[in-house]
Design a protein around this motif. Sequence first.
Motif, PDB file in Angstrom:
ATOM      1  N   LEU A 121     110.500  40.445  39.428  1.00 42.42           N
ATOM      2  CA  LEU A 121     109.683  40.204  38.255  1.00 42.42           C
ATOM      3  C   LEU A 121     110.440  40.516  36.976  1.00 42.42           C
ATOM      4  CD1 LEU A 121     106.375  41.804  39.542  1.00 42.42           C
ATOM      5  CD2 LEU A 121     107.071  39.417  39.648  1.00 42.42           C
ATOM      6  N   THR A 122     110.747  39.470  36.231  1.00 44.56           N
ATOM      7  CA  THR A 122     111.325  39.623  34.895  1.00 44.56           C
ATOM      8  C   THR A 122     110.653  38.580  34.007  1.00 44.56           C
ATOM      9  OG1 THR A 122     113.139  38.130  35.518  1.00 44.56           O
ATOM     10  CG2 THR A 122     113.554  40.491  35.694  1.00 44.56           C
ATOM     11  N   ASP A 123     111.134  38.437  32.796  1.00 38.15           N
ATOM     12  CA  ASP A 123     110.561  37.485  31.850  1.00 38.15           C
ATOM     13  C   ASP A 123     110.516  36.085  32.446  1.00 38.15           C
ATOM     14  OD1 ASP A 123     109.891  35.945  29.659  1.00 38.15           O
ATOM     15  OD2 ASP A 123     111.859  36.141  28.705  1.00 38.15           O
ATOM     16  N   SER A 124     109.383  35.402  32.296  1.00 35.25           N
ATOM     17  CA  SER A 124     109.250  34.054  32.853  1.00 35.25           C
ATOM     18  C   SER A 124     110.247  33.083  32.235  1.00 35.25           C
ATOM     19  CB  SER A 124     107.827  33.520  32.636  1.00 35.25           C
ATOM     20  OG  SER A 124     107.606  33.152  31.287  1.00 35.25           O
ATOM     21  N   LYS A 125     110.722  33.381  31.012  1.00 37.15           N
ATOM     22  CA  LYS A 125     111.692  32.501  30.372  1.00 37.15           C
ATOM     23  C   LYS A 125     113.059  32.615  31.047  1.00 37.15           C
ATOM     24  CE  LYS A 125     109.207  33.234  26.033  1.00 37.15           C
ATOM     25  NZ  LYS A 125     108.311  34.256  26.590  1.00 37.15           N
ATOM     26  N   GLN A 126     113.277  33.714  31.799  1.00 32.63           N
ATOM     27  CA  GLN A 126     114.533  33.908  32.514  1.00 32.63           C
ATOM     28  C   GLN A 126     114.444  33.384  33.958  1.00 32.63           C
ATOM     29  OE1 GLN A 126     117.196  35.037  31.037  1.00 32.63           O
ATOM     30  NE2 GLN A 126     116.270  35.697  29.129  1.00 32.63           N
ATOM     31  N   LEU A 127     113.245  33.042  34.402  1.00 37.10           N
ATOM     32  CA  LEU A 127     113.035  32.559  35.759  1.00 37.10           C
ATOM     33  C   LEU A 127     112.711  31.071  35.709  1.00 37.10           C
ATOM     34  CD1 LEU A 127     110.789  35.469  37.043  1.00 37.10           C
ATOM     35  CD2 LEU A 127     113.167  35.070  37.684  1.00 37.10           C
ATOM     36  N   ASN A 128     113.113  30.354  36.738  1.00 40.68           N
ATOM     37  CA  ASN A 128     112.799  28.929  36.735  1.00 40.68           C
ATOM     38  C   ASN A 128     111.345  28.697  37.124  1.00 40.68           C
ATOM     39  OD1 ASN A 128     112.629  28.729  39.675  1.00 40.68           O
ATOM     40  ND2 ASN A 128     114.870  28.816  39.678  1.00 40.68           N
ATOM     41  N   ASP A 129     110.857  27.527  36.756  1.00 37.39           N
ATOM     42  CA  ASP A 129     109.448  27.219  36.994  1.00 37.39           C
ATOM     43  C   ASP A 129     109.111  27.194  38.481  1.00 37.39           C
ATOM     44  OD1 ASP A 129     109.036  27.066  34.296  1.00 37.39           O
ATOM     45  OD2 ASP A 129     109.105  24.886  34.182  1.00 37.39           O
ATOM     46  N   GLU A 130     110.053  26.787  39.286  1.00 38.57           N
ATOM     47  CA  GLU A 130     109.821  26.739  40.730  1.00 38.57           C
ATOM     48  C   GLU A 130     109.475  28.127  41.269  1.00 38.57           C
ATOM     49  OE1 GLU A 130     112.130  25.417  44.881  1.00 38.57           O
ATOM     50  OE2 GLU A 130     113.142  25.281  42.944  1.00 38.57           O
ATOM     51  N   LYS A 174     105.781  29.761  42.705  1.00 36.54           N
ATOM     52  CA  LYS A 174     105.728  30.393  44.023  1.00 36.54           C
ATOM     53  C   LYS A 174     105.131  31.806  43.959  1.00 36.54           C
ATOM     54  CE  LYS A 174     108.790  31.980  47.762  1.00 36.54           C
ATOM     55  NZ  LYS A 174     110.216  32.076  48.209  1.00 36.54           N
ATOM     56  N   VAL A 175     105.525  32.578  42.953  1.00 33.63           N
ATOM     57  CA  VAL A 175     105.169  33.992  42.896  1.00 33.63           C
ATOM     58  C   VAL A 175     103.849  34.261  42.167  1.00 33.63           C
ATOM     59  CG1 VAL A 175     105.895  36.221  41.950  1.00 33.63           C
ATOM     60  CG2 VAL A 175     107.553  34.760  43.095  1.00 33.63           C
ATOM     61  N   ALA A 176     103.549  33.481  41.142  1.00 38.08           N
ATOM     62  CA  ALA A 176     102.388  33.763  40.302  1.00 38.08           C
ATOM     63  C   ALA A 176     101.060  33.830  41.063  1.00 38.08           C
ATOM     64  CB  ALA A 176     102.298  32.737  39.172  1.00 38.08           C
ATOM     65  N   PRO A 177     100.815  32.962  42.048  1.00 38.24           N
ATOM     66  CA  PRO A 177      99.546  33.095  42.783  1.00 38.24           C
ATOM     67  C   PRO A 177      99.365  34.472  43.419  1.00 38.24           C
ATOM     68  CG  PRO A 177     100.518  30.960  43.223  1.00 38.24           C
ATOM     69  CD  PRO A 177     101.544  31.739  42.452  1.00 38.24           C
ATOM     70  N   THR A 178     100.454  35.081  43.879  1.00 40.35           N
ATOM     71  CA  THR A 178     100.382  36.433  44.430  1.00 40.35           C
ATOM     72  C   THR A 178     100.035  37.443  43.339  1.00 40.35           C
ATOM     73  OG1 THR A 178     102.011  35.902  46.137  1.00 40.35           O
ATOM     74  CG2 THR A 178     101.664  38.233  45.653  1.00 40.35           C
ATOM     75  N   LEU A 179     100.646  37.284  42.166  1.00 40.95           N
ATOM     76  CA  LEU A 179     100.348  38.179  41.048  1.00 40.95           C
ATOM     77  C   LEU A 179      98.893  38.047  40.622  1.00 40.95           C
ATOM     78  CD1 LEU A 179     103.540  37.654  38.850  1.00 40.95           C
ATOM     79  CD2 LEU A 179     103.029  39.591  40.341  1.00 40.95           C
ATOM     80  N   ILE A 180      98.393  36.836  40.600  1.00 43.67           N
ATOM     81  CA  ILE A 180      97.010  36.599  40.190  1.00 43.67           C
ATOM     82  C   ILE A 180      96.037  37.316  41.125  1.00 43.67           C
ATOM     83  CG2 ILE A 180      95.235  34.800  40.032  1.00 43.67           C
ATOM     84  CD1 ILE A 180      97.466  32.947  38.939  1.00 43.67           C
ATOM     85  N   LYS A 181      96.376  37.348  42.404  1.00 46.06           N
ATOM     86  CA  LYS A 181      95.519  38.011  43.392  1.00 46.06           C
ATOM     87  C   LYS A 181      95.618  39.533  43.335  1.00 46.06           C
ATOM     88  CE  LYS A 181      95.630  34.261  46.824  1.00 46.06           C
ATOM     89  NZ  LYS A 181      96.085  33.877  48.190  1.00 46.06           N
ATOM     90  N   SER A 236     100.785  33.447  32.530  1.00 45.66           N
ATOM     91  CA  SER A 236     100.560  32.473  31.458  1.00 45.66           C
ATOM     92  C   SER A 236     101.355  31.202  31.712  1.00 45.66           C
ATOM     93  CB  SER A 236     100.963  33.064  30.104  1.00 45.66           C
ATOM     94  OG  SER A 236     100.155  34.155  29.760  1.00 45.66           O
ATOM     95  N   ARG A 237     102.610  31.386  32.118  1.00 48.86           N
ATOM     96  CA  ARG A 237     103.470  30.228  32.393  1.00 48.86           C
ATOM     97  C   ARG A 237     102.917  29.410  33.560  1.00 48.86           C
ATOM     98  NH1 ARG A 237     106.866  26.870  29.757  1.00 48.86           N
ATOM     99  NH2 ARG A 237     108.371  25.931  31.172  1.00 48.86           N
ATOM    100  N   TYR A 238     102.455  30.096  34.571  1.00 48.52           N
ATOM    101  CA  TYR A 238     101.874  29.417  35.731  1.00 48.52           C
ATOM    102  C   TYR A 238     100.660  28.585  35.311  1.00 48.52           C
ATOM    103  CZ  TYR A 238      99.474  28.761  40.200  1.00 48.52           C
ATOM    104  OH  TYR A 238      98.840  28.223  41.287  1.00 48.52           O
ATOM    105  N   ALA A 239      99.804  29.166  34.484  1.00 46.04           N
ATOM    106  CA  ALA A 239      98.621  28.448  34.013  1.00 46.04           C
ATOM    107  C   ALA A 239      99.015  27.225  33.199  1.00 46.04           C
ATOM    108  CB  ALA A 239      97.740  29.376  33.176  1.00 46.04           C
ATOM    109  N   PHE A 240     100.034  27.382  32.359  1.00 44.78           N
ATOM    110  CA  PHE A 240     100.507  26.269  31.534  1.00 44.78           C
ATOM    111  C   PHE A 240     101.075  25.153  32.411  1.00 44.78           C
ATOM    112  CE2 PHE A 240     104.007  24.154  29.276  1.00 44.78           C
ATOM    113  CZ  PHE A 240     103.332  23.655  28.175  1.00 44.78           C
ATOM    114  N   LEU A 241     101.905  25.510  33.376  1.00 48.15           N
ATOM    115  CA  LEU A 241     102.502  24.514  34.268  1.00 48.15           C
ATOM    116  C   LEU A 241     101.430  23.784  35.076  1.00 48.15           C
ATOM    117  CD1 LEU A 241     105.562  26.553  35.605  1.00 48.15           C
ATOM    118  CD2 LEU A 241     105.619  24.654  33.970  1.00 48.15           C
ATOM    119  N   THR A 242     100.419  24.525  35.506  1.00 45.55           N
ATOM    120  CA  THR A 242      99.329  23.924  36.273  1.00 45.55           C
ATOM    121  C   THR A 242      98.573  22.900  35.426  1.00 45.55           C
ATOM    122  OG1 THR A 242      99.069  25.928  37.609  1.00 45.55           O
ATOM    123  CG2 THR A 242      97.219  24.396  37.570  1.00 45.55           C
TER     124      THR A 242
END
Length: 280
Positions: A110-119, A123-130, A223-229
């Motif tokens: 887990l680091t800044d979403s701007k440093q991680l690719n969207d793929e 993959k990870v955000a649904p786990t964080l949301i839960k 936030s990034r996950y929601a935007f991409l969705t």
Amino acid sequence: MKTYTFNADEKLINEITSYFHKEDFCEVGDYMLYKISRKNLSIIIYTSNKVVIQGKDADIYFEMFKPIDNIILPQAGSDEVGTGDFFGPICVCAAFIDEQTFDKIYDLNLTDSKQLNDEYILKVAPTLIKKVKHSLLILDNEKYNQVIKENNMNVIKAKLHNQAYINLQKKIKKLPELIIIDDFCGEDKYYQYLKGEKSIKNITFETKAESKYLSVAIASMISRYAFLTKMSELSSKYRMTFPKGASNLVDEFTKTFVEKYGTDELKKVAKINFKNAKRI
């Protein structure tokens, strides 16, 4: 020159070395495992597992890689995505982590979403949301185009961040002492924008907070996950792949979209006050 020193286990060493690119690694000296160099940054990992971080940006990387014992818990952080994109909504998330939550997500990178690719985020955000208690607000384009007439972007962001924390407070009953916003306007301006409204106080405002605080990094990823969705949903609805950002490529896409669907439909998917809208 700022210097941070700490001991790291094998897992943390792997986390540090996997973050950097091949060209960041230098020839090592005696008793060194790795030597990493970037502008304003030097990291040396010794055979004794001691890590030394130096340079103007040392504090940023120390916050990213510091041992678990140095992370302040509980904490809450917020970040936004979509404010620089012509198409798509603005998404703001406030996230809360305590020791129990941290144990559940420790194995994730887990680091800044701007440093991680969207793929990876998808993959990870649904786990964080839960697993992470959070509040997510999504301002769609139609609503944005209404409120931007009487508010600038920073006012909108301030109100969204504040409301996200109010919603989060209802979920967890009491906010922690450490509350962080990825600073976009400064503390004084932030509270000026909220004048006359119920507002959350005692907030820490820091630039690049997503690289310093885990809660902000998590908020950034959700936030990034929601935007991409939402962008994916737009692409499916209109059978066109919507570009991100506000570049010349976006201008060309906008012209094609308007030719096919018209300007009234554009107001449902884009931020009309952007210069992109004036160039079609």
